[in-house]
Every structure is written in structure tokens, then in C-alpha cells.
Design a protein around this motif. Structure first.
Motif, PDB file in Angstrom:
ATOM      1  N   CYS A 424       0.843  -1.191   0.000  1.00 15.28           N
ATOM      2  CA  CYS A 424       0.000   0.000   0.000  1.00 15.28           C
ATOM      3  C   CYS A 424       0.882   1.247   0.000  1.00 15.28           C
ATOM      4  O   CYS A 424       2.034   1.196   0.435  1.00 15.28           O
ATOM      5  N   GLU A 425       0.317   2.328  -0.536  1.00 15.94           N
ATOM      6  CA  GLU A 425       1.061   3.597  -0.512  1.00 15.94           C
ATOM      7  C   GLU A 425       0.399   4.503   0.504  1.00 15.94           C
ATOM      8  O   GLU A 425      -0.820   4.712   0.470  1.00 15.94           O
ATOM      9  N   ALA A 426       1.213   5.040   1.403  1.00 14.52           N
ATOM     10  CA  ALA A 426       0.694   5.976   2.405  1.00 14.52           C
ATOM     11  C   ALA A 426       0.605   7.355   1.766  1.00 14.52           C
ATOM     12  O   ALA A 426       1.603   7.886   1.293  1.00 14.52           O
ATOM     13  N   VAL A 479       6.133   4.799   1.352  1.00  8.82           N
ATOM     14  CA  VAL A 479       5.987   6.160   1.901  1.00  8.82           C
ATOM     15  C   VAL A 479       6.699   7.137   0.970  1.00  8.82           C
ATOM     16  O   VAL A 479       7.842   6.891   0.562  1.00  8.82           O
ATOM     17  N   ASN A 480       6.006   8.242   0.640  1.00  6.97           N
ATOM     18  CA  ASN A 480       6.618   9.261  -0.230  1.00  6.97           C
ATOM     19  C   ASN A 480       7.632  10.098   0.548  1.00  6.97           C
ATOM     20  O   ASN A 480       7.382  10.493   1.685  1.00  6.97           O
ATOM     21  N   VAL A 481       8.771  10.361  -0.106  1.00  7.97           N
ATOM     22  CA  VAL A 481       9.826  11.147   0.547  1.00  7.97           C
ATOM     23  C   VAL A 481      10.202  12.316  -0.367  1.00  7.97           C
ATOM     24  O   VAL A 481      10.481  12.120  -1.547  1.00  7.97           O
ATOM     25  N   LEU A 511      10.488   3.289   0.198  1.00  8.53           N
ATOM     26  CA  LEU A 511      10.441   4.761   0.106  1.00  8.53           C
ATOM     27  C   LEU A 511      10.303   5.153  -1.358  1.00  8.53           C
ATOM     28  O   LEU A 511      11.032   4.638  -2.214  1.00  8.53           O
ATOM     29  N   GLU A 512       9.346   6.051  -1.634  1.00 10.57           N
ATOM     30  CA  GLU A 512       9.122   6.509  -3.016  1.00 10.57           C
ATOM     31  C   GLU A 512       9.756   7.882  -3.187  1.00 10.57           C
ATOM     32  O   GLU A 512       9.434   8.815  -2.437  1.00 10.57           O
ATOM     33  N   ILE A 513      10.658   7.970  -4.135  1.00  8.12           N
ATOM     34  CA  ILE A 513      11.236   9.297  -4.414  1.00  8.12           C
ATOM     35  C   ILE A 513      10.990   9.631  -5.885  1.00  8.12           C
ATOM     36  O   ILE A 513      10.932   8.743  -6.726  1.00  8.12           O
ATOM     37  N   LEU A 541      11.185   4.434  -7.675  1.00  9.61           N
ATOM     38  CA  LEU A 541      11.274   5.694  -8.434  1.00  9.61           C
ATOM     39  C   LEU A 541       9.857   6.056  -8.860  1.00  9.61           C
ATOM     40  O   LEU A 541       9.263   5.397  -9.719  1.00  9.61           O
ATOM     41  N   ASP A 542       9.320   7.124  -8.221  1.00 13.75           N
ATOM     42  CA  ASP A 542       7.914   7.508  -8.385  1.00 13.75           C
ATOM     43  C   ASP A 542       7.723   8.381  -9.628  1.00 13.75           C
ATOM     44  O   ASP A 542       8.655   9.047 -10.085  1.00 13.75           O
ATOM     45  N   ASP A 543       6.507   8.381 -10.155  1.00 13.65           N
ATOM     46  CA  ASP A 543       6.102   9.277 -11.260  1.00 13.65           C
ATOM     47  C   ASP A 543       7.065   9.198 -12.442  1.00 13.65           C
ATOM     48  O   ASP A 543       7.384  10.236 -13.055  1.00 13.65           O
ATOM     49  N   LEU A 562      10.025   0.765 -10.157  1.00 15.27           N
ATOM     50  CA  LEU A 562       9.772   1.948 -10.986  1.00 15.27           C
ATOM     51  C   LEU A 562       8.257   2.105 -11.108  1.00 15.27           C
ATOM     52  O   LEU A 562       7.562   1.136 -11.422  1.00 15.27           O
ATOM     53  N   LYS A 563       7.740   3.296 -10.838  1.00 14.15           N
ATOM     54  CA  LYS A 563       6.284   3.507 -10.925  1.00 14.15           C
ATOM     55  C   LYS A 563       5.973   4.356 -12.155  1.00 14.15           C
ATOM     56  O   LYS A 563       6.449   5.503 -12.259  1.00 14.15           O
ATOM     57  N   ILE A 564       5.219   3.760 -13.078  1.00 13.27           N
ATOM     58  CA  ILE A 564       4.871   4.483 -14.315  1.00 13.27           C
ATOM     59  C   ILE A 564       3.807   5.521 -13.960  1.00 13.27           C
ATOM     60  O   ILE A 564       2.782   5.188 -13.345  1.00 13.27           O
ATOM     61  N   ALA A 598       2.208   0.248 -12.208  1.00 18.98           N
ATOM     62  CA  ALA A 598       1.507   1.266 -13.007  1.00 18.98           C
ATOM     63  C   ALA A 598       0.581   2.024 -12.066  1.00 18.98           C
ATOM     64  O   ALA A 598      -0.189   1.419 -11.320  1.00 18.98           O
ATOM     65  N   GLU A 599       0.686   3.357 -12.106  1.00 17.16           N
ATOM     66  CA  GLU A 599      -0.136   4.201 -11.222  1.00 17.16           C
ATOM     67  C   GLU A 599      -1.394   4.658 -11.957  1.00 17.16           C
ATOM     68  O   GLU A 599      -1.396   4.756 -13.186  1.00 17.16           O
ATOM     69  N   GLY A 600      -2.428   4.970 -11.223  1.00 14.59           N
ATOM     70  CA  GLY A 600      -3.624   5.633 -11.784  1.00 14.59           C
ATOM     71  C   GLY A 600      -4.471   4.744 -12.674  1.00 14.59           C
ATOM     72  O   GLY A 600      -5.056   5.231 -13.655  1.00 14.59           O
TER      73      GLY A 600
HETATM   74 MG    MG Z   1       3.994   8.070  -4.556  1.00 16.81          MG
END
Ligand code: MG
Ligand code: C2E
Ligand code: MG
Length: 650
Positions: A424-426, A479-481, A511-513, A541-543, A562-564, A598-600
Motif C-alpha cells: 500500500c502507498e501511504a 511512503v513518499n519522501v 520509500l518513493e522518491i 522511483l515515483d512518477d 519503478l512507478k509508471i 503502473a499508477e492511476g
Molecule cells: Mg507516490
């Protein structure tokens, strides 16, 4: 000047003054001596007294000798007269200088006594000249008296002659002494004059130097050291003058785009040279426009002030012209550097004070940058409104209630092949009593700018880790950083502290950066990520694809995942190119041994397409909206088959 030279100068001055003082003190004595000597020269009365006495006694002698031949009627008178003259002479000899002269020699005293004795005889005889033989007695006494008179007269003459000679040599000495004194006075006087004029010249030089230093200091206080342009304080004064011009004028704030990379890549010397080159161009622009001025506000930020401008279009055109001027290549030694610039333009107005005018130009500049840089943007009232709103938001972020109002919300991350929740993503959720739910997209950027993100990030990390402990074992918590948080000196300790405090195993934390974090300080970030991985924490690696994507980042930085970005996913159903990009990203991630998320994902079709493309994990409203930790834990229990979960995580 060295101290030794000063000491010599002081000695010379002391010698000069001492010489002058000595000469001046000696002068009255010299004058007195001269006066005495001259007086002595003019009073030779001893010789004169002697000579006259001889003459007078000689006349008396003649009168006695010629007594018989003289006319009987007048001889008594003549004898009496000669006697009186001789008597009075004797009187003179008895006193004053002549008496003193006689006393100098006993022989002279003898002669004088003889003269007195014989004169008495002569006087008696001549006073009773009717007596027979009295004239002869007088003549006889005169014969005896005269040798002594002559002796006294000649001695007196000799005495005065000696005195004259002595006086002459004394005068001669005094004259020479005076000549030497005059020469010394002239010498000391001229030396002192020379010294004083020399000293005066030095004072003049010191004064000039002091004036030059004062002028230089005044310049330094009001100008920028590197570019010599007016500094911020001077610019403020100029803006105040502009504002005072009854509302006509404009402020153009100019900021270089991408100056930092130039500075980093070419070095600070080249960066400085570029700033100087830009300054000269702005200066040339300002000097060609009547009533214009320019200055440096600091860093790569400049300002151009235009007097007598009323129309927004003219001011905006000037801003665009400035950008073009800056865009032309700069020759910095061997490098030809191109740099872009953004400009914020604000028109002066009747009720706008200096600070507000600068703030308007600043807001317009921020808008120019936000709109893609390399452009000039005119200030609009909406900018001020959103800036005010932003300031209010910042104030709320800083309030003590904030910590009670912020909570993490958890969005599931799903294994697309079997539908299991694997993590899960906080996501931060701020529920403000008046504002309601404030999106992180709104407050996170503000917190990042104010620095508040460091505390927010730490609180979110700890709360997310604590919530992670309520979820079954292999579920990962992402967790986003933010960059500021990651780059703080004790970031690793903070992560370790959150883990220790909550008991969440490091292997369950991710950790998502974002890509933007990876720009600059690459070596440091590589080290940080390696240390995190060594702790057992994963990094995502976010976004991906939205920022400054670079293949070299992916190669150098030790990511796990890696998050698309959602912007690619949203159009994969309709846009062939978006599909091609997503396919390429998935292939790239696989080749680099990275997991892909894959996000969204909002639709079943998107989920299917992504699964078909080989993307094993997904996140999105279709798969699950962000919710509470309890809700997520329930969903995990309901959906995940324990056996399958174990298989997936392994
Ligand atoms: Mg994120
Ligand atoms: P993100 O890290 O990329 O998080 C994903 C964002 O996409 C979340 O927005 C999430 O609610 C949203 N989202 C997920 N699925 C869908 C979907 O199907 N459709 C659409 N339209 N959106 C979806 P959210 O929660 O508004 O967060 C926005 C951004 O704020 C996050 O983007 C992240 O960059 C940042 N953020 C959130 N919480 C934190 C935090 O605690 N610390 C930091 N530094 N940043 C945070
Ligand atoms: Mg994201």
C-alpha cells in the motif's frame, strides 16, 4: 610607511624644532651683547678726559708762564678761568670711569696724587699772585705737575686704545655669531617650511586616499561585488523613486533558467563570467532607454526598472526584449554558452508602494517559471490572490493543530496477475476544520517550499510504519519522501528511528522518491540509496516519465522499483504512442531487473492492457481508493489467499 622611517622623521623634526628654539633663545643674549659692545665703542671717555686734562693743564701752565706779558686788566680773569677749568677737570678725574681707570695701576695713583698736590700749590700761588714770587712758585709747581698729567693722559689714551681693540674684536665676533645665527635661523626656518609643506603634501595624499576608500566603500555598499550593478538595497531605493513618479513605470524581474547546471558543469568561474556578461547586456539595455536602470537582486536574479511607461504591452515587450538579449550566446573564454531567462513584469500604480511593486514582479516571475520558463509574464491580480491563499495555507500548516489534522491514507498496490494486495502507498490526508479535505497536491508543494515538509515527512513515515504493523506480514508500506527530507543530514537515522519506534521490519518499508530528487548531488544520492538498501529498506522511483527522465539515472541509482506515472496510463487505451511509451518503460524496467508498478489505473481495460504488456503490479481507483489502515487490513484479509501471498512476495 615603515615604523623606522617614522622614527627618523620624528627625530628630524625634533632636531629642527630644537635648533630653532636654541637659536631663538640665544638671540636676546646676542642682541644684549651687541648693544653692550656698541655702547662701549661709543663711550671712550677715559682717553678723552685724559687728553682734555692735558690740554687744560697745559693752558694753565702757559698762563702762569706768561703772567707778566699778559694785559694786567684781563690776566686775573684768565688765570682764574684756567684754574677753574683745571679744578673741574681734576674733579672729573676723581670720579667715574677715569677714577676707575686710575685705580687699575698704583703708578697712576701716584701720578694723580702728585697732580693733586702740585695743583694745590699752583692754585694757592695763583690765588695770591700779588705776593712777590707767587707766580714763580706757581710755574715751578706746574713744571712738576705737568709730567704726571702727561703720564695720566698718555696712559688714558693707551687704555682706551686697548679697549677699542678689544671691543673691535668682540664686535667682530658678535657680527660673525649673528651671521651664523641668521644663517642657522634661515636654514631651520626653510627646513621647517619644507618639512611642513612635505607633511602637508602627505596629509593631502592621505586625505585623497581616504576619500577614495570612502567612495569605494560607498560603492561597495550600494553595488553588487561581482557584477558592479546596483545591489538589492540600491534597487529598492530606485524602485521607491520610480513609485514616486506619479504612477508611471515598470519593474521587470529577470531570472536565468538553468543557471545552476551551467554553474555545476562549467564551474563557478564560468558561472560568474556568465552573470557578468548578462549584467553588461542589461546595463547596455538600460543605458539605451531613457529613465531605465538595472540591478542585481542576488544569485541569477536581476531587475530592470523602466521609468515613464504606462502601457502593460510596452512593459511586456521590454521584458521579452530582455529575454532575447540574454538568450544570445555568451562567449566565456573557450565556451559559447546559451542561457534562457524568465521575466516577471509589473506596472507601477498610484496606490502601489515599493515593496508591493517588487512582490508583484516577483509573482509574475514565478508564474513565468511555472508556465514553462523562457517567457515574460505580466502580473495579474489573481497571482496576488493565490499568493495570499498560499501564505494562509502556509500559516495553517505551521499551526499546532496541524498534527492532529494530518493522517496517512493507504491505497492498495495490487498484483495484477492474481488480484492480491501486495502493498500500500501511504498518502497524506489533511482534514482542516474550515478548509475541509486539503489535497497533498496542494499543500505538499507549499510545505516543500517552507521546509515544513521535513517534519511532515517524518510524522507520515512514523504513522505509516505504525499502520504497517496492523497489516499482515509481507504487506509492504510505501511512503513518499521529498527531496528536502531525503537530503537532510540525518535522514538514515530518522528512518531507522521510525522503524525502531514502530517495530516495522525494514524489509516491509519502501520509500518513493521522484525523479526530480535525483537531479544534482548524484553521488550523495547513490550513497544514500545504497545505505537504505543495506538497512533492508526498498526504494521506488515515483512518477517515472514526468520529470527529467534520464537513462543514466536508472543505471546509476540503485532502485528496486519503478512507478509508471498516471499521465501515461490514463491514455493507453486510446493513444497508440502512450501505449508504446508504457511498453518501452516496462521492457526497460525488466532489463534493469526493476519491478514495475503502473499508477492511476481507473478502468478494467487499463488493468488488462497493462497486464498483457507484462506490468505485474498496479495501483489506481479501479483497484482500490486510498482509505484507512483498518479498511485496508480488512480488504487484505478478505481478498488475499495466504498461500498465494507467500508465493508472490518470495
Ligand atoms: Mg507516490
Ligand atoms: P503520488 O506519490 O504519485 O501518489 C499517487 C497519487 O495519485 C495520489 O494522489 C493518489 O490518490 C492518486 N491516485 C491514485 N490512483 C488514482 C487514480 O486512479 N486516478 C487518479 N486521478 N488519481 C489516483 P494524492 O493522494 O492526491 O497525492 C498526490 C501527491 O502528493 C503524491 O503523488 C505524492 O507525490 C504527494 N504526497 C502525498 N502524500 C505525501 C507524503 O506523505 N509525503 C510526500 N512527500 N508527498 C506526498
Ligand atoms: Mg506517483
Amino acid at each position: 610607511m615603515p615604523t623606522r622611517r617614522y622614527r627618523l622623521l620624528r627625530l628630524a623634526l625634533a632636531a629642527l624644532i630644537a635648533g630653532l628654539a636654541t637659536t631663538s633663545v640665544g638671540l636676546p643674549f646676542l642682541v644684549q651683547s651687541t648693544k653692550d659692545a656698541i655702547k662701549r665703542t661709543t663711550t671712550h671717555d677715559v682717553a678723552w678726559n685724559g687728553a682734555n686734562g692735558r690740554q687744560e693743564f697745559h693752558s694753565l701752565h702757559l698762563a702762569a708762564l706768561r703772567y707778566e706779558e699778559m694785559n694786567p686788566e684781563i690776566r686775573q680773569t684768565q688765570i682764574s678761568l684756567a684754574l677753574d677749568i683745571a679744578r673741574s677737570r681734576l674733579e672729573t678725574w676723581r670720579s667715574g670711569a677715569f677714577a676707575a681707570f686710575i685705580k687699575t695701576d698704583p703708578a697712576l695713583v701716584d701720578h694723580f696724587t702728585k697732580v693733586e698736590t702740585h695743583f694745590k700749590t699752583v692754585a694757592d700761588a695763583l690765588s695770591h699772585n700779588e705776593k712777590p714770587g707767587s707766580i714763580d712758585a706757581a710755574s715751578e709747581a706746574m713744571d712738576k705737575l705737568m709730567p704726571s698729567v702727561k703720564k695720566l693722559a698718555s696712559a688714558a689714551y693707551a687704555h682706551d686704545a686697548g679697549e677699542v681693540a678689544r671691543n673691535y674684536s668682540r664686535l667682530n665676533f658678535l657680527q660673525k655669531t649673528q651671521q651664523v645665527t641668521i644663517a642657522a635661523l634661515i636654514f631651520f626656518g626653510f627646513s621647517l617650511l619644507y618639512f611642513l609643506s612635505w607633511q602637508n603634501r602627505r596629509l593631502q595624499h592621505a586625505n585623497d586616499a581616504e576619500k577614495a576608500i570612502a567612495a569605494k566603500n560607498a560603492f561597495l555598499a550600494s553595488h553588487d561585488v561581482l557584477t558592479s550593478l546596483p545591489n538589492r538595497a540600491t534597487v529598492n531605493t530606485l524602485v521607491e523613486e520610480l513609485v514616486a513618479q506619479a504612477g508611471s513605470g515598470a519593474v521587470i524581474m529577470v531570472d536565468l533558467d538553468g543557471f545552476k547546471p551551467i554553474n555545476d558543469v562549467l564551474g563557478h568561474a564560468a558561472g560568474d563570467a556568465l552573470l557578468i556578461s548578462v549584467s553588461r547586456r542589461l546595463e547596455r539595455f538600460a543605458s539605451a532607454v531613457p529613465g531605465a536602470a538595472t540591478g542585481r537582486l542576488g544569485g541569477d536574479e536581476f531587475v530592470v526598472l523602466l521609468g515613464g511607461i504606462d502601457l502593460a504591452c510596452d512593459a511586456l515587450a521590454a521584458g521579452e526584449q530582455l529575454i532575447q538579449l540574454i538568450q544570445a550566446p555568451h562567449e566565456l573564454g573557450n565556451h559559447h554558452v546559451r542561457v534562457n531567462a524568465s521575466a516577471g513584469v509589473a506596472l507601477s500604480g498610484r496606490s502601489i508602494h515599493c515593496g508591493e511593486l517588487m512582490a508583484r514582479a516577483d509573482l509574475a516571475l514565478a508564474a513565468a517559471k511555472a508556465e514553462g520558463r523562457g517567457r515574460a509574464v505580466m502580473f495579474e491580480d489573481s497571482m496576488m490572490r493565490s499568493a495570499t491563499a498560499r501564505a494562509a495555507l502556509e500559516a495553517d500548516l505551521n499551526s499546532s493543530d496541524f498534527w492532529r489534522e494530518i493522517e496517512p491514507s493507504f491505497q492498495p498496490i495490487i498484483d495484477l496477475t492474481n488480484g492480491n494486495i501486495v502493498g500500500c502507498e501511504a498518502l497524506a490526508r489533511w482534514t482542516h476544520p474550515l478548509r475541509g479535505m486539503v489535497s497533498p497536491a496542494e499543500f505538499i508543494p507549499v510545505a516543500e517550499q517552507s521546509g515544513r515538509i521535513i517534519d511532515i515527512g517524518q510524522v507520515m513515515l512514523t504513522k505509516a510504519c505504525a499502520a504497517g504493523m496492523t497489516m499482515p506480514e509481507p504487506i509492504m508500506v510505501s511512503v513518499n519522501v521529498s527531496a528536502a527530507q531525503l537530503l537532510r543530514t540525518n535522514f538514515l537515522e530518522c528512518v531507522a528511528e521510525s522503524l525502531a519506534q514502530t517495530g516495522l521490519p525494514a524489509r516491509r518499508l519502501k520509500l518513493e522518491i521522484t525523479e526530480s530528487v535525483t537531479i544534482g548531488e548524484r553521488a550523495r544520492i547513490v550513497g544514500l540509496l545504497q545505505d537504505l538498501r543495506a538497512m533492508g529498506v526498498s526504494v521506488s522511483l515515483d512518477d517515472f516519465g514526468t520529470g527529467y527522465s534520464s537513462m543514466s539515472y536508472l543505471r546509476d541509482l540503485p532502485f528496486d522499483e519503478l512507478k509508471i506515472d498516471r499521465s501515461f496510463v490514463v491514455s493507453i487505451e486510446s493513444d497508440r504512442q502512450a501505449r508504446a511509451v508504457v511498453q518501452t518503460i516496462i521492457a526497460l524496467a525488466h532489463n534493469l531487473d526493476l519491478r514495475v508498478v503502473a499508477e492511476g489505473i481507473e478502468t478494467y481495460e487499463q488493468a488488462m492492457l497493462l497486464t498483457a504488456m507484462g506490468c505485474a503490479r498496479g495501483q489506481g481507483y479501479y483497484l482500490g481508493r486510498p482509505g484507512s489502515a483498518i479498511a485496508l487490513a480488512k480488504a487484505i484479509n478478505a481478498r488475499n489467499h495466504p498461500a498465494r501471498v507467500d508465493r508472490l512476495i518470495a
